[in-house]
Design a protein around this motif. Structure first.
Motif, PDB file in Angstrom:
ATOM      1  N   PRO A 157       0.832  -1.209   0.000  1.00 24.42           N
ATOM      2  CA  PRO A 157       0.000   0.000   0.000  1.00 24.42           C
ATOM      3  C   PRO A 157       0.865   1.257   0.000  1.00 24.42           C
ATOM      4  O   PRO A 157       1.880   1.321   0.692  1.00 24.42           O
ATOM      5  CB  PRO A 157      -0.793  -0.122   1.301  1.00 24.42           C
ATOM      6  N   VAL A 158       0.457   2.256  -0.766  1.00 22.86           N
ATOM      7  CA  VAL A 158       1.262   3.482  -0.868  1.00 22.86           C
ATOM      8  C   VAL A 158       1.269   4.245   0.454  1.00 22.86           C
ATOM      9  O   VAL A 158       2.233   4.949   0.763  1.00 22.86           O
ATOM     10  CB  VAL A 158       0.750   4.387  -2.007  1.00 22.86           C
ATOM     11  N   GLY A 159       0.196   4.104   1.230  1.00 21.27           N
ATOM     12  CA  GLY A 159       0.114   4.871   2.471  1.00 21.27           C
ATOM     13  C   GLY A 159       0.932   4.295   3.609  1.00 21.27           C
ATOM     14  O   GLY A 159       1.284   5.010   4.541  1.00 21.27           O
ATOM     15  N   ASN A 160       1.243   2.999   3.533  1.00 21.23           N
ATOM     16  CA  ASN A 160       1.990   2.366   4.624  1.00 21.23           C
ATOM     17  C   ASN A 160       2.765   1.172   4.089  1.00 21.23           C
ATOM     18  O   ASN A 160       2.591   0.043   4.541  1.00 21.23           O
ATOM     19  CB  ASN A 160       1.040   1.924   5.744  1.00 21.23           C
ATOM     20  N   TYR A 161       3.641   1.418   3.128  1.00 22.17           N
ATOM     21  CA  TYR A 161       4.394   0.309   2.547  1.00 22.17           C
ATOM     22  C   TYR A 161       5.408  -0.269   3.526  1.00 22.17           C
ATOM     23  O   TYR A 161       5.761  -1.446   3.454  1.00 22.17           O
ATOM     24  CB  TYR A 161       5.097   0.752   1.257  1.00 22.17           C
ATOM     25  N   ASP A 162       5.890   0.539   4.463  1.00 24.17           N
ATOM     26  CA  ASP A 162       6.871   0.047   5.425  1.00 24.17           C
ATOM     27  C   ASP A 162       6.272  -0.954   6.413  1.00 24.17           C
ATOM     28  O   ASP A 162       6.995  -1.784   6.969  1.00 24.17           O
ATOM     29  CB  ASP A 162       7.493   1.210   6.199  1.00 24.17           C
ATOM     30  N   GLY A 163       4.961  -0.879   6.628  1.00 27.35           N
ATOM     31  CA  GLY A 163       4.328  -1.821   7.556  1.00 27.35           C
ATOM     32  C   GLY A 163       4.498  -3.260   7.114  1.00 27.35           C
ATOM     33  O   GLY A 163       5.048  -4.086   7.863  1.00 27.35           O
ATOM     34  N   PRO A 164       4.046  -3.619   5.901  1.00 26.39           N
ATOM     35  CA  PRO A 164       4.251  -5.004   5.437  1.00 26.39           C
ATOM     36  C   PRO A 164       5.722  -5.391   5.312  1.00 26.39           C
ATOM     37  O   PRO A 164       6.076  -6.546   5.569  1.00 26.39           O
ATOM     38  CB  PRO A 164       3.565  -5.002   4.057  1.00 26.39           C
ATOM     39  N   ILE A 165       6.573  -4.438   4.935  1.00 22.10           N
ATOM     40  CA  ILE A 165       8.004  -4.753   4.831  1.00 22.10           C
ATOM     41  C   ILE A 165       8.561  -5.173   6.192  1.00 22.10           C
ATOM     42  O   ILE A 165       9.281  -6.170   6.308  1.00 22.10           O
ATOM     43  CB  ILE A 165       8.784  -3.551   4.269  1.00 22.10           C
ATOM     44  N   ASN A 166       8.203  -4.419   7.221  1.00 22.42           N
ATOM     45  CA  ASN A 166       8.689  -4.747   8.569  1.00 22.42           C
ATOM     46  C   ASN A 166       8.149  -6.094   9.048  1.00 22.42           C
ATOM     47  O   ASN A 166       8.874  -6.889   9.667  1.00 22.42           O
ATOM     48  CB  ASN A 166       8.286  -3.639   9.552  1.00 22.42           C
ATOM     49  N   VAL A 167       6.879  -6.343   8.779  1.00 19.62           N
ATOM     50  CA  VAL A 167       6.272  -7.616   9.192  1.00 19.62           C
ATOM     51  C   VAL A 167       6.961  -8.780   8.488  1.00 19.62           C
ATOM     52  O   VAL A 167       7.313  -9.799   9.108  1.00 19.62           O
ATOM     53  CB  VAL A 167       4.763  -7.610   8.898  1.00 19.62           C
ATOM     54  N   ASP A 168       7.158  -8.646   7.185  1.00 23.75           N
ATOM     55  CA  ASP A 168       7.797  -9.727   6.423  1.00 23.75           C
ATOM     56  C   ASP A 168       9.244  -9.941   6.859  1.00 23.75           C
ATOM     57  O   ASP A 168       9.725 -11.084   6.890  1.00 23.75           O
ATOM     58  CB  ASP A 168       7.743  -9.417   4.925  1.00 23.75           C
ATOM     59  N   TYR A 169       9.924  -8.840   7.187  1.00 23.77           N
ATOM     60  CA  TYR A 169      11.300  -8.981   7.663  1.00 23.77           C
ATOM     61  C   TYR A 169      11.341  -9.765   8.986  1.00 23.77           C
ATOM     62  O   TYR A 169      12.167 -10.674   9.163  1.00 23.77           O
ATOM     63  CB  TYR A 169      11.956  -7.612   7.850  1.00 23.77           C
ATOM     64  N   LEU A 170      10.455  -9.423   9.903  1.00 22.62           N
ATOM     65  CA  LEU A 170      10.437 -10.130  11.190  1.00 22.62           C
ATOM     66  C   LEU A 170      10.072 -11.598  11.003  1.00 22.62           C
ATOM     67  O   LEU A 170      10.616 -12.474  11.691  1.00 22.62           O
ATOM     68  CB  LEU A 170       9.443  -9.444  12.135  1.00 22.62           C
ATOM     69  N   ASP A 171       9.161 -11.882  10.063  1.00 21.49           N
ATOM     70  CA  ASP A 171       8.821 -13.277   9.772  1.00 21.49           C
ATOM     71  C   ASP A 171      10.044 -14.032   9.235  1.00 21.49           C
ATOM     72  O   ASP A 171      10.298 -15.185   9.607  1.00 21.49           O
ATOM     73  CB  ASP A 171       7.689 -13.339   8.743  1.00 21.49           C
ATOM     74  N   ALA A 172      10.801 -13.376   8.342  1.00 16.58           N
ATOM     75  CA  ALA A 172      12.001 -14.011   7.775  1.00 16.58           C
ATOM     76  C   ALA A 172      13.054 -14.235   8.859  1.00 16.58           C
ATOM     77  O   ALA A 172      13.746 -15.265   8.863  1.00 16.58           O
ATOM     78  CB  ALA A 172      12.571 -13.146   6.651  1.00 16.58           C
ATOM     79  N   TYR A 173      13.168 -13.287   9.774  1.00 15.91           N
ATOM     80  CA  TYR A 173      14.143 -13.428  10.866  1.00 15.91           C
ATOM     81  C   TYR A 173      13.777 -14.608  11.761  1.00 15.91           C
ATOM     82  O   TYR A 173      14.644 -15.404  12.150  1.00 15.91           O
ATOM     83  CB  TYR A 173      14.195 -12.142  11.686  1.00 15.91           C
ATOM     84  N   ARG A 174      12.478 -14.732  12.060  1.00 20.93           N
ATOM     85  CA  ARG A 174      12.041 -15.865  12.889  1.00 20.93           C
ATOM     86  C   ARG A 174      12.250 -17.189  12.149  1.00 20.93           C
ATOM     87  O   ARG A 174      12.665 -18.190  12.757  1.00 20.93           O
ATOM     88  CB  ARG A 174      10.567 -15.686  13.267  1.00 20.93           C
ATOM     89  N   GLU A 175      11.972 -17.190  10.844  1.00 18.66           N
ATOM     90  CA  GLU A 175      12.192 -18.397  10.062  1.00 18.66           C
ATOM     91  C   GLU A 175      13.668 -18.798  10.081  1.00 18.66           C
ATOM     92  O   GLU A 175      14.009 -19.979  10.242  1.00 18.66           O
ATOM     93  CB  GLU A 175      11.747 -18.184   8.618  1.00 18.66           C
ATOM     94  N   MET A 176      14.542 -17.809   9.921  1.00 17.94           N
ATOM     95  CA  MET A 176      15.976 -18.077   9.962  1.00 17.94           C
ATOM     96  C   MET A 176      16.368 -18.693  11.316  1.00 17.94           C
ATOM     97  O   MET A 176      17.106 -19.686  11.367  1.00 17.94           O
ATOM     98  CB  MET A 176      16.755 -16.789   9.733  1.00 17.94           C
TER      99      MET A 176
END
Length: 380
Positions: free
Chosen positions: A321-340
């Motif tokens: 979303p243009v209004g809050n693109y950093d929100g999903p990026i941060n969520v996906d990053y934390l998911d990837a970190y937990r997966e790692m």
């Protein structure tokens, strides 16, 4: 007998009413009902970037738009200003004027106009004339897809306009052209601002595009960033050896930096993906520095790389979303970190920290296969 009593009571009531009205500053009927009618005038504006979806009232004082002076008769005292509103009220009149006279294309960006101030005051001049001061302050908001119905949207800009007129004191409708032209100036300002800002203002972006680079440092310091031609080496293990039952240990991790640029209404995000190991956090016992142990530790580094590739794939598949693109990026990053983190624990558990050679070989093959899927061909 009854008739005379009733007549007497009526005269008595009339005297009371006259007394109250006279001493309470009663205004003539013409002043009580005075109002200003905004005339329709097709605006010389054809918006290409927006349409007005709503007008909201943000004024502190909504009782009237104008405080005007009546005409002065010979020998009368200095008159007091009396309130005059737009027909239907300030908000209704302004909204109707915009709806009727500004083109409306719902395929464009929806803008909410906030009426923050719209007021006229007059002061008396010599010769029965008055000087009027008009002040209009309006705010512009972008209504976004994820806004609630009650939300006014994202603030874009403000218009603060003023006008001064000089006229004989008289009917309030005479000042209507000044009010109308000031409103037109505010809408023209919005149109010009939107045209200039549409391509490069991040608030007005219509979509998000994301791309990735693998972060590398030109000159290597304490941190080793993942590269296919830069495997771990024993000199990288620089930390003091811990009192541990294991032979060696590294701390592989992932991160990112982000650069944004708006071009033609598109937010272009470039993410520099960081897969790294700090040398100062790596240790190995002197008697265990062999190729087999080094391979086990390298595979921890490879797992971090795989987690980073999963992050890329997940973000590529999303519509940010243009209004809050950093929100999903941060969520996906934390998911990837937990997966790692989970993969690292699973790897050590199943290989018994490298002591189970058959499981170690199975993980070697599994890791190489997945790296190859992402175009990562390693030299180790």
């Amino acid at each position: 007998m009854i008739k005379s009593i009733l007549t007497h009571q009526n005269h008595f009531r009339f005297g009371i009413i006259f007394f109250i009205l006279f001493f309470s500053g009663f205004k003539p009927r013409s002043l009580q009902k005075a109002e200003i009618i905004l005339q329709d005038e097709r605006l010389p504006i054809t918006p290409k970037e927006f349409y007005v979806i709503n007008v909201v009232d943000e004024r502190e004082n909504r009782s009237a738009v104008a405080w005007l002076l009546p005409a002065i008769t010979a020998g009368s005292e200095q008159p007091k200003a009396y309130p005059v509103d737009l027909k239907g009220g300030g908000l209704v009149a302004v909204k109707q004027f915009i709806d009727r006279n500004l083109p409306h294309n719902a395929a464009l960006r929806p803008v909410v106009i906030g009426l923050k101030k719209f007021i006229v005051t007059e002061t008396a001049l010599a010769g029965g004339r008055v000087e009027g001061h008009v002040n209009l302050v309006i705010a512009f908001y972008l209504k976004q897809d994820d806004d609630e119905p009650s939300d006014i949207g994202l603030h874009l800009a403000d218009y603060n306009g003023s006008a001064v007129y000089n006229r004989p004191a008289g009917p309030p409708q005479e000042i209507e052209p000044t009010l109308r032209h000031l409103l037109e100036s505010g809408l023209n300002y919005l149109n010009t601002w939107m045209d200039r800002q549409a391509d490069n203002n991040i608030k007005l972006a219509k979509s998000v595009k994301i791309s990735f680079t693998d972060y590398l440092e030109k000159t290597e310091g304490d941190t080793i960033y993942y590269a296919t031609n830069r495997p771990l080496k024993w000199p990288d293990f620089q930390a003091k050896v811990e009192n541990s039952k294991y032979d060696a240990e590294i701390f592989a991790s992932i991160g990112y930096d982000e650069r944004t640029e708006v071009t033609k209404g598109v937010i272009n995000i470039t993410m520099g993906i960081k897969v790294f190991v700090p040398k100062s956090a790596c240790w190995a016992k002197s008697g265990s520095r062999n190729d087999y142990t080094l391979n086990h530790e390298q595979r921890h580094f490879d797992i971090a790389k795989i987690a980073s590739e999963h992050l890329k794939q997940k973000l590529k598949a999303e519509t940010l979303p243009v209004g809050n693109y950093d929100g999903p990026i941060n969520v996906d990053y934390l998911d990837a970190y937990r997966e790692m983190d989970e993969l690292q624990r699973q790897y050590d558990s199943e290989t018994s920290h490298g002591s189970n050679h058959s499981e170690q070989q199975r993980w070697n093959e599994r890791i190489d296969k997945e790296l190859k899927q992402y175009g990562v061909v390693v030299s180790h």
